[in-house]
Motif scaffolding. Structure first.
Motif, mmCIF file in Angstrom:
data_model
loop_
_atom_site.group_PDB
_atom_site.id
_atom_site.type_symbol
_atom_site.label_atom_id
_atom_site.label_comp_id
_atom_site.label_asym_id
_atom_site.label_seq_id
_atom_site.Cartn_x
_atom_site.Cartn_y
_atom_site.Cartn_z
ATOM 1 N N LEU A 196 0.831 -1.215 0.000
ATOM 2 C CA LEU A 196 0.000 0.000 0.000
ATOM 3 C C LEU A 196 0.860 1.258 0.000
ATOM 4 O O LEU A 196 0.577 2.233 -0.711
ATOM 5 N N ALA A 197 1.940 1.227 0.853
ATOM 6 C CA ALA A 197 2.803 2.403 0.904
ATOM 7 C C ALA A 197 3.493 2.624 -0.431
ATOM 8 O O ALA A 197 3.697 3.774 -0.867
ATOM 9 N N GLY A 198 3.843 1.536 -1.142
ATOM 10 C CA GLY A 198 4.479 1.683 -2.444
ATOM 11 C C GLY A 198 3.528 2.273 -3.471
ATOM 12 O O GLY A 198 3.934 3.089 -4.309
ATOM 13 N N ILE A 199 2.271 1.838 -3.391
ATOM 14 C CA ILE A 199 1.299 2.363 -4.375
ATOM 15 C C ILE A 199 1.096 3.853 -4.175
ATOM 16 O O ILE A 199 1.145 4.647 -5.124
ATOM 17 N N TYR A 200 0.874 4.206 -2.889
ATOM 18 C CA TYR A 200 0.587 5.618 -2.645
ATOM 19 C C TYR A 200 1.847 6.458 -2.544
ATOM 20 O O TYR A 200 1.773 7.660 -2.366
ATOM 21 N N GLY A 201 2.962 5.845 -2.699
ATOM 22 C CA GLY A 201 4.200 6.627 -2.714
ATOM 23 C C GLY A 201 4.729 6.840 -4.123
ATOM 24 O O GLY A 201 5.823 7.363 -4.292
ATOM 25 N N THR A 202 3.953 6.379 -5.115
ATOM 26 C CA THR A 202 4.385 6.585 -6.510
ATOM 27 C C THR A 202 4.205 8.035 -6.928
ATOM 28 O O THR A 202 3.554 8.824 -6.246
ATOM 29 N N ASN A 203 4.766 8.363 -8.089
ATOM 30 C CA ASN A 203 4.778 9.762 -8.550
ATOM 31 C C ASN A 203 3.758 10.041 -9.651
ATOM 32 O O ASN A 203 3.944 10.928 -10.472
ATOM 33 N N PHE A 204 2.652 9.279 -9.674
ATOM 34 C CA PHE A 204 1.608 9.587 -10.654
ATOM 35 C C PHE A 204 0.918 10.893 -10.296
ATOM 36 O O PHE A 204 0.681 11.184 -9.116
ATOM 37 N N ALA A 205 0.595 11.624 -11.291
ATOM 38 C CA ALA A 205 -0.022 12.942 -11.050
ATOM 39 C C ALA A 205 -1.455 12.807 -10.566
ATOM 40 O O ALA A 205 -1.945 13.651 -9.812
#
Length: 354
Positions: A310-319
């Protein structure tokens, strides 16, 4: 010098029967003590030579000549002419690495055993060779160093206690052997107490120090066994001899002594098995503790795998991530992490993994 095997470099190429001292010199000067006795008389003196000791032999008295200092092969060699001791017997006497044994000759018996003692300085068991040579009315004992376990026997001789002054040198030899075997039992008992005291510690706290103590006990027991087991064989052979140098009354005591040394060997075998069980238990306990640590780390890692996802998903740099616009998105995210962690812990407990 090795404890289990004496260096034999000095004996290489020597003629059989030639006296060569094998072992470590434990005293500077040889000493000779004479005790003579019968039921009415007792005499004790220290002499300077074997010739003087031989001159004191008396047909009316039994004579115990205690020679201390095996390194003086020249003096010990004179017993061949004075007492008729065979050169091969003398060779065995000065070889402190000799295995306990019994030999029968025409005019004397020879018994070699080990005296064991616990040295307080290093808490290790040390051995000393003792040779007994007895004829019809004399007993020769050969020791490596001053200090032995025979003081109770000397006191009985001085005070005339028991049957020792009414019996011959064969009974005196038995009494000396009996004290040696009693000392075996005391050492085994003390070692056994150390072995048994480790039992609860192995289960509760199997540290590396415990393993060291187990190995020390195993080493000392093995050293003790190398002397006691051959002594049992020698005493068994002695109790079965057919010789006029041992009276029928003394044979009864020798058979009883054989039972005692057999008991000592059986006790050592029991403690040997116990030490092996302790090693197995220590290995198993250490393995269980390692398994518990690995299980904890595995469960801990498993709990954090979905959280890391979860942290990896929400830590991505998608706008554009829909939840980023929520007013309470941050708190919802943390709530989801906590719920996932709790659910996984409950699942692990249900499956009895925790």
């Amino acid at each position: 010098m090795a404890r289990f095997l004496k260096s034999r470099k000095a004996t290489q190429g020597k003629i059989p029967g030639e006296l060569v001292f094998v072992g470590r010199k434990k005293m500077d000067q040889l000493s000779i003590r004479i005790i003579q006795y019968n039921e009415e008389r007792f005499e004790e003196t220290v002499v300077n030579s074997l010739e003087e000791a031989h001159a004191r032999l008396d047909d009316e008295l039994y004579t115990w000549i205690d020679i201390v200092g095996l390194h003086d092969t020249q003096t010990i060699g004179r017993t061949e002419d004075l007492f008729g001791i065979h050169p091969l017997t003398l060779e065995d006497i000065v070889d402190t690495g000799q295995r306990p044994k019994v030999e029968e000759f025409d005019n004397y018996l020879n018994v070699i055993v080990k005296m064991m003692r616990l040295e307080p300085t290093d808490n290790m068991i040390h051995s000393e060779q003792l040779s007994l040579v007895w004829g019809a009315d004399f007993l020769l004992t050969f020791q490596e160093r001053e200090g032995d376990v025979f003081d109770p026997i000397r006191d009985r001789l001085r005070l005339g206690k028991g049957r020792i002054r009414r019996s011959g040198v064969d009974y005196l030899a038995y009494a000396l052997l009996d004290v040696i075997v009693d000392n075996y039992m005391l050492l085994i008992e003390r070692l056994g107490e150390q072995v048994e005291s480790l039992e609860p510690q192995i289960i509760d706290d199997p540290r590396a120090q415990i393993l060291g103590q187990i190995n020390e006990n195993r080493r000392e027991l093995h050293f003790l066994r190398t002397s006691v087991r051959p002594a049992r064989d020698a005493l068994r052979e002695l109790a079965r001899l057919e010789t006029d140098l041992v009276s029928p009354a003394t044979f009864i005591f020798l058979r009883d002594l054989n039972d005692l040394v057999t008991q000592a060997v059986e006790a050592m075998d029991s403690y040997r098995e116990m030490i092996q069980d302790q090693l197995d238990s220590h290995t198993a306990s250490t393995g269980n503790r390692l398994n518990d640590v690995m299980k904890f780390l595995t469960v801990f890692s498993a709990i954090f795998i979905p959280l890391s996802l979860l942290a990896g998903i929400y830590g991505t740099n998608f706008a554009y991530i829909p939840e980023l616009g929520f007013k309470y998105g941050y708190f919802i995210f943390w709530g989801a992490l906590v719920v996932v962690a709790i659910v996984m812990v409950l699942v692990f407990k249900r499956k009895k993994w925790l």
